[in-house]
Scaffold this motif. Structure first.
Motif, short mmCIF file in Angstrom:
data_model
loop_
_atom_site.label_atom_id
_atom_site.label_comp_id
_atom_site.label_asym_id
_atom_site.label_seq_id
_atom_site.Cartn_x
_atom_site.Cartn_y
_atom_site.Cartn_z
N GLU A 45 38.99 35.99 66.33
CA GLU A 45 38.11 37.14 66.47
C GLU A 45 38.44 38.26 65.49
O GLU A 45 37.73 39.26 65.45
CB GLU A 45 38.21 37.70 67.90
CG GLU A 45 37.80 36.70 68.99
CD GLU A 45 36.33 36.34 68.93
OE1 GLU A 45 35.54 37.12 68.38
OE2 GLU A 45 35.99 35.24 69.43
N THR A 51 43.78 39.75 79.40
CA THR A 51 42.90 40.24 78.34
C THR A 51 41.60 40.82 78.89
O THR A 51 40.90 41.55 78.18
CB THR A 51 42.58 39.12 77.34
OG1 THR A 51 42.05 37.98 78.04
CG2 THR A 51 43.81 38.71 76.57
N ALA A 99 35.90 33.02 73.70
CA ALA A 99 37.11 33.22 74.50
C ALA A 99 37.30 32.09 75.50
O ALA A 99 38.41 31.57 75.67
CB ALA A 99 37.05 34.57 75.22
N GLU A 105 43.10 33.67 70.17
CA GLU A 105 41.91 34.50 70.33
C GLU A 105 41.86 35.59 69.26
O GLU A 105 40.82 35.83 68.63
CB GLU A 105 41.88 35.15 71.72
CG GLU A 105 41.52 34.20 72.84
CD GLU A 105 41.48 34.90 74.18
OE1 GLU A 105 41.71 36.13 74.22
OE2 GLU A 105 41.21 34.23 75.18
N CYS A 106 42.99 36.25 69.04
CA CYS A 106 43.04 37.31 68.02
C CYS A 106 42.71 36.77 66.64
O CYS A 106 41.96 37.40 65.88
CB CYS A 106 44.43 37.96 68.01
SG CYS A 106 44.73 39.12 69.34
N ILE A 121 38.41 28.94 73.66
CA ILE A 121 39.81 29.00 73.23
C ILE A 121 40.75 28.76 74.41
O ILE A 121 41.78 28.10 74.28
CB ILE A 121 40.10 30.34 72.54
CG1 ILE A 121 39.39 30.38 71.18
CG2 ILE A 121 41.60 30.55 72.35
CD1 ILE A 121 39.38 31.74 70.52
N THR A 160 47.48 31.55 73.81
CA THR A 160 46.06 31.84 73.99
C THR A 160 45.66 33.13 73.31
O THR A 160 44.65 33.19 72.59
CB THR A 160 45.73 31.91 75.49
OG1 THR A 160 45.93 30.62 76.07
CG2 THR A 160 44.28 32.31 75.71
N ARG A 190 43.82 42.82 73.62
CA ARG A 190 44.64 41.66 73.26
C ARG A 190 45.96 42.09 72.61
O ARG A 190 47.01 41.52 72.88
CB ARG A 190 43.86 40.74 72.32
CG ARG A 190 42.64 40.07 72.96
CD ARG A 190 42.01 39.07 72.00
NE ARG A 190 40.86 38.41 72.60
CZ ARG A 190 39.60 38.68 72.30
NH1 ARG A 190 39.32 39.62 71.40
NH2 ARG A 190 38.61 38.03 72.88
#
Length: 403
Positions: free
Chosen positions: A318, A261, A127, A314-315, A130, A310, A266
């Motif tokens: 992950e 977040t 995280a 991240e999604c 990113i 962002t 998210r």
């Protein structure tokens, strides 16, 4: 902020690379006027760049896992230097369109590999890495229009030559500061990024990214023509406006997105922010005749785009347990292809329905992106950390039963 030197080297080069996205924004009207190009032709400067970037990104993980991240980064930077210089020396808009395609190839080799390299080498987890990557994106997008406006006030050719020089500097920085080769993951198959899109989590994020980036690039690529129609078309003026937009994007990428977040899932952030962006686009359509209102909405749009950039990244990283280079190639490829469609389509929509109508179109595609996230929430449980939490709880219960 406490990162290895290699991470800062790649981040600096990423800032310079991302400058290429917004660099041409302030000089679009000048190119159209000087080279007698239509608005659709001028918008193709974005399309060829983004389309080739997106398509090539599907193959960057195959390249980087065979020759190494450092070589891939350097080849990408070298290609950008060559084609940016050629674009500056062009004598027609068709030549610039073609050279921007070559520029996009180098961009693909660099950007996708840079994301995987930063995520793999950074301290503080994925995280934090990113956030750093998206900060580089935001800073690059902020500086790009400003540099394009400053250099473009003398000639539309100057920003292209300026980028070639900066990318050459980035090349030297990578050579000097990225001294140790990042650990090379196992070689991936050529089809791995395409098969990765079949995984539910990444597939949902990719679909959402296509429509989101269409809205993103309508705002970035079409707004200069609307502002020009109101007498705000000088390169330096557009450069300052979109510098403010990029600064807003960078601020929310680095500080606001992590704040949100850390307090909610998210997907919850996406479900709230995507509709908010659609509202901003609708307001831009409704108040396109007011220059102050339009400029304010462009800046507010930048604030929302920073959060979304962002959180969407991240999604995507992950959402699955796929190797980082594969997930990065697949998501980044689709992300840029979505952006490639928007600029010429915006010009066509404007020709059919009016100068401000592309903003309404952008609102529609952003709402589609929001709907994809809402209906695909079940596939995004891993991106929210739900599956991991449930697994840890199950393990704890099992250990308790065993005791």
């Amino acid at each position: 902020m406490k990162q290895p030197m290699a991470v800062w080297a790649v981040a600096f080069a990423a800032v310079v690379s991302f400058m290429g996205i917004g660099l041409v924004d302030p000089i679009l009207p000048a190119i159209a006027n000087d080279l007698h190009a239509t608005q659709v032709e001028t918008e193709l400067l974005f399309t060829t760049y983004l389309a080739i970037t997106g398509l090539a990104m599907f193959f960057t993980s195959w390249v980087s896992t065979r020759i190494g991240a450092k070589k891939t980064l350097l080849i990408g930077l070298a290609v950008i230097v060559v084609f940016a210089a050629l674009a500056g020396a062009s004598g027609s808009v068709d030549q610039i369109i073609g050279f921007r395609a070559g520029w996009g190839l180098g961009n693909a080799l660099f950007i996708s590999t840079a994301l995987a390299t930063i995520v793999g080498a950074a301290s503080g987890g994925a995280a934090a890495a990113i956030v750093l990557y998206e900060a580089a994106l935001g800073l690059g997008i902020a500086i790009g229009p400003l540099l394009g406006g400053l250099l473009g006030s003398t000639s539309w050719r100057a920003p292209f030559f300026g980028t070639a020089v900066l990318m050459a500097i980035a090349f030297i920085v990578i050579v000097v500061m990225l001294r140790t080769e990042p650990e090379r993951p196992a070689p991936t198959k050529l089809t791995a990024p395409f098969r990765a899109l079949a995984t539910p989590g990444l597939g949902v994020m990719a679909a959402a990214a296509v429509f989101y980036n269409m809205g993103f690039f309508v705002l970035l690529a079409w707004s200069p023509f609307v502002l020009e129609a109101h007498g705000m078309g000088s390169a330096i003026t557009l450069g300052l406006i979109f510098c403010g937009w990029g600064v807003a994007l960078a601020i929310t990428s680095v500080w606001v997105a992590p704040f949100l977040t850390a307090r909610m899932r998210r997907t919850t952030v996406l479900k709230a922010t995507l509709p908010a962006l659609a509202v901003v686009m609708l307001l831009a359509w409704a108040f396109a005749e007011s220059v102050p209102a339009l400029i304010a909405l462009i800046i507010v749009g930048g604030l929302l785009l920073g959060i979304l950039n962002t959180v969407l990244t991240e999604c995507s990283m992950e959402a699955t347990d796929l190797p980082r280079p594969v997930a990065s190639s697949a998501y980044s490829g689709v992300r840029f292809i979505g952006g490639a469609v928007a600029p010429p389509l915006a010009a066509l929509v404007a020709g059919w329905f009016g100068l401000a109508t592309p903003f309404a179109f952008a609102a529609i595609v952003v709402l589609i992106s929001a709907a994809i996230v809402v209906f695909g929430s079940k596939a995004l449980r891993r991106a929210d950390g739900v599956e991991i939490e449930e697994l840890e709880s199950a393990e704890a219960i099992a250990l308790g039963d065993a005791d």
